[in-house]
Design a protein around this motif. Sequence first.
Motif, PDB file in Angstrom:
ATOM      1  N   LYS A 165      -3.717  49.331  -4.611  1.00 18.14           N
ATOM      2  CA  LYS A 165      -4.974  49.595  -5.311  1.00 18.14           C
ATOM      3  C   LYS A 165      -5.349  48.538  -6.341  1.00 18.14           C
ATOM      4  N   PHE A 166      -4.388  48.011  -7.094  1.00 22.16           N
ATOM      5  CA  PHE A 166      -4.760  47.029  -8.118  1.00 22.16           C
ATOM      6  C   PHE A 166      -5.386  45.792  -7.491  1.00 22.16           C
ATOM      7  N   MET A 167      -5.026  45.483  -6.248  1.00 19.50           N
ATOM      8  CA  MET A 167      -5.628  44.339  -5.551  1.00 19.50           C
ATOM      9  C   MET A 167      -7.103  44.603  -5.251  1.00 19.50           C
ATOM     10  N   GLY A 168      -7.400  45.828  -4.853  1.00 21.52           N
ATOM     11  CA  GLY A 168      -8.793  46.197  -4.634  1.00 21.52           C
ATOM     12  C   GLY A 168      -9.594  46.147  -5.917  1.00 21.52           C
ATOM     13  N   GLU A 169      -8.989  46.587  -7.025  1.00 23.11           N
ATOM     14  CA  GLU A 169      -9.680  46.548  -8.317  1.00 23.11           C
ATOM     15  C   GLU A 169      -9.971  45.111  -8.742  1.00 23.11           C
ATOM     16  N   THR A 170      -8.999  44.225  -8.556  1.00 18.65           N
ATOM     17  CA  THR A 170      -9.215  42.823  -8.936  1.00 18.65           C
ATOM     18  C   THR A 170     -10.328  42.211  -8.105  1.00 18.65           C
ATOM     19  N   VAL A 184     -16.316  47.045  -2.018  1.00 18.99           N
ATOM     20  CA  VAL A 184     -14.891  46.827  -1.789  1.00 18.99           C
ATOM     21  C   VAL A 184     -14.269  48.145  -1.363  1.00 18.99           C
ATOM     22  N   VAL A 185     -13.657  48.154  -0.191  1.00 16.66           N
ATOM     23  CA  VAL A 185     -13.037  49.365   0.340  1.00 16.66           C
ATOM     24  C   VAL A 185     -11.592  49.067   0.707  1.00 16.66           C
ATOM     25  N   MET A 186     -10.804  50.146   0.838  1.00  9.83           N
ATOM     26  CA  MET A 186      -9.412  50.015   1.232  1.00  9.83           C
ATOM     27  C   MET A 186      -9.080  51.060   2.287  1.00  9.83           C
ATOM     28  N   PRO A 187      -8.150  50.765   3.170  1.00 12.20           N
ATOM     29  CA  PRO A 187      -7.755  51.769   4.165  1.00 12.20           C
ATOM     30  C   PRO A 187      -7.307  53.077   3.536  1.00 12.20           C
ATOM     31  N   THR A 188      -6.669  53.005   2.365  1.00 11.46           N
ATOM     32  CA  THR A 188      -6.313  54.196   1.593  1.00 11.46           C
ATOM     33  C   THR A 188      -6.192  53.832   0.125  1.00 11.46           C
ATOM     34  N   LEU A 189      -6.767  54.647  -0.733  1.00  8.65           N
ATOM     35  CA  LEU A 189      -6.661  54.422  -2.174  1.00  8.65           C
ATOM     36  C   LEU A 189      -5.351  54.975  -2.727  1.00  8.65           C
ATOM     37  N   GLU A 190      -4.557  55.614  -1.881  1.00  8.53           N
ATOM     38  CA  GLU A 190      -3.270  56.156  -2.312  1.00  8.53           C
ATOM     39  C   GLU A 190      -2.177  55.081  -2.315  1.00  8.53           C
ATOM     40  N   ALA A 191      -2.481  53.912  -1.770  1.00 10.93           N
ATOM     41  CA  ALA A 191      -1.508  52.827  -1.780  1.00 10.93           C
ATOM     42  C   ALA A 191      -1.441  52.243  -3.187  1.00 10.93           C
ATOM     43  N   THR A 192      -0.351  52.484  -3.861  1.00  5.69           N
ATOM     44  CA  THR A 192      -0.218  52.068  -5.252  1.00  5.69           C
ATOM     45  C   THR A 192       0.962  51.106  -5.399  1.00  5.69           C
ATOM     46  N   CYS A 193       1.515  50.996  -6.592  1.00  7.31           N
ATOM     47  CA  CYS A 193       2.554  50.011  -6.883  1.00  7.31           C
ATOM     48  C   CYS A 193       3.414  50.555  -8.014  1.00  7.31           C
ATOM     49  N   SER A 194       4.722  50.410  -7.912  1.00  7.34           N
ATOM     50  CA  SER A 194       5.604  50.929  -8.955  1.00  7.34           C
ATOM     51  C   SER A 194       5.400  50.206 -10.283  1.00  7.34           C
ATOM     52  N   LEU A 195       4.995  48.935 -10.244  1.00  9.53           N
ATOM     53  CA  LEU A 195       4.706  48.216 -11.478  1.00  9.53           C
ATOM     54  C   LEU A 195       3.471  48.797 -12.163  1.00  9.53           C
ATOM     55  N   ASP A 196       2.463  49.100 -11.379  1.00 10.28           N
ATOM     56  CA  ASP A 196       1.243  49.715 -11.895  1.00 10.28           C
ATOM     57  C   ASP A 196       1.560  51.095 -12.469  1.00 10.28           C
ATOM     58  N   LEU A 197       2.274  51.901 -11.703  1.00  6.32           N
ATOM     59  CA  LEU A 197       2.612  53.253 -12.142  1.00  6.32           C
ATOM     60  C   LEU A 197       3.485  53.247 -13.394  1.00  6.32           C
ATOM     61  N   GLY A 198       4.339  52.243 -13.508  1.00  7.57           N
ATOM     62  CA  GLY A 198       5.252  52.171 -14.640  1.00  7.57           C
ATOM     63  C   GLY A 198       4.646  51.564 -15.890  1.00  7.57           C
ATOM     64  N   LYS A 222       3.421  34.272 -30.080  1.00  8.39           N
ATOM     65  CA  LYS A 222       4.407  35.275 -29.691  1.00  8.39           C
ATOM     66  C   LYS A 222       3.759  36.217 -28.689  1.00  8.39           C
ATOM     67  N   ILE A 223       4.551  36.746 -27.766  1.00  6.70           N
ATOM     68  CA  ILE A 223       3.973  37.364 -26.576  1.00  6.70           C
ATOM     69  C   ILE A 223       4.494  38.772 -26.347  1.00  6.70           C
ATOM     70  N   ILE A 224       3.597  39.654 -25.927  1.00  6.69           N
ATOM     71  CA  ILE A 224       3.960  40.914 -25.271  1.00  6.69           C
ATOM     72  C   ILE A 224       3.756  40.685 -23.784  1.00  6.69           C
ATOM     73  N   TRP A 225       4.795  40.951 -23.013  1.00  6.18           N
ATOM     74  CA  TRP A 225       4.740  40.723 -21.559  1.00  6.18           C
ATOM     75  C   TRP A 225       4.840  42.064 -20.825  1.00  6.18           C
ATOM     76  N   GLY A 226       3.987  42.253 -19.833  1.00  4.90           N
ATOM     77  CA  GLY A 226       4.096  43.462 -19.028  1.00  4.90           C
ATOM     78  C   GLY A 226       3.645  43.208 -17.599  1.00  4.90           C
ATOM     79  N   PRO A 227       4.108  44.001 -16.636  1.00  2.00           N
ATOM     80  CA  PRO A 227       5.080  45.068 -16.865  1.00  2.00           C
ATOM     81  C   PRO A 227       6.471  44.780 -16.307  1.00  2.00           C
ATOM     82  N   ASP A 228       6.659  43.707 -15.495  1.00  2.00           N
ATOM     83  CA  ASP A 228       7.929  43.541 -14.790  1.00  2.00           C
ATOM     84  C   ASP A 228       8.991  42.902 -15.686  1.00  2.00           C
TER      85      ASP A 228
END
Length: 342
Positions: free
Chosen positions: A89-94, A104-118, A172-178
């Motif tokens: 999903k984040f790829m579709g949003e970008t 912009v459409v996707m075969p399924t919007l349920e395809a997510t990412c553990s980095l996004d979810l976390g 100085k940096i805040i880095w996210g999420p990986d």
Amino acid sequence: MSVTAPQIEIDIPLPKPPKVLSEPEKQRYQDKIKHQLEQHNAVLIAHYYTDPEIQAMAEATGGFVGDSLEMAKFGARHEAQTLIIAGVKFMGETAKILSPEKRVVMPTLEATCSLDLGCPADAFSEFCDQHPDRTVVVYANTSAAVKARADWVITSSIALDVIDHLDAKGEKIIWGPDRHLGRYIQNKTGADMILWQGHCIVHDEFKFKALDQLKAMHPDAAVLVHPESPESVIELADVVGSTSQLIKAAQTLPETKIIVATDKGIFYKMQQAAPDKELIIAPTAGEGATCKSCAHCPWMKMNILENLSTVFEREGVDIEVDKDVAVKAMKPLKRMVEFVNS
């Protein structure tokens, strides 16, 4: 005193593997997809980690296969008015942020990412607010809302260069999420970074001991590792890099055997680039590993010929991004693109 970012526990059921299609079924869906792309002035854009048949479909219809930034840039410059994003999903949003005038459409919007979810936007934003003196840099594998909170969005291919640039300016940096990619960059640059404690379930499963044993079995093989992998795995690598960089390495390295520690969906394009090489997937099972993903993102696997063939017949496939969020997210995305082109 060091500062540690909170770790968000992800406790969601992984999607079930798709059913296996017969060859006649595949052909029927492929024919329908080709027809619908023409009928709707649409182009198919797929990520390296989708299944080979999806990547092949994109190539066969004049579409594109690449990483998340390359996908969005291709969609922005392509003349098609509808972009079908086969990925998560984040790829579709970008893609939608960079091409707001297009559908912009996707075969399924349920395809997510553990980095996004976390990396929930509210929790991440609250943490950033606690450190207002730091520049916020987020990986592309995040939601539009998280990107909107960032000063920079980066991909793994430019992460070292961007952080080196910011560190040279004394930021100085805040880095996210990986956390693994963040630690790799921190070790390489020496930058002052607070790391959000997210991880990719695919790359997190590569283990030092199993990979070391595989190396011993193939002492003449080069080892390619994505920097989302644990630090101990990275230490075994001959080349560490993004998806595009690993494909290039497989093509140019002198070794004829290549051990690959990233999602095995990359093998489709990597084998095209290096047809004379033997590609071996790094282990995610065995002692010390759980094989939740078995080196293939379960959400990427949700992009299948069947749901791709019906994308124009179903509701709930359109990517929509709040206008205020899109405007804010465009700033760090534009900064990234300008940095790449400078």
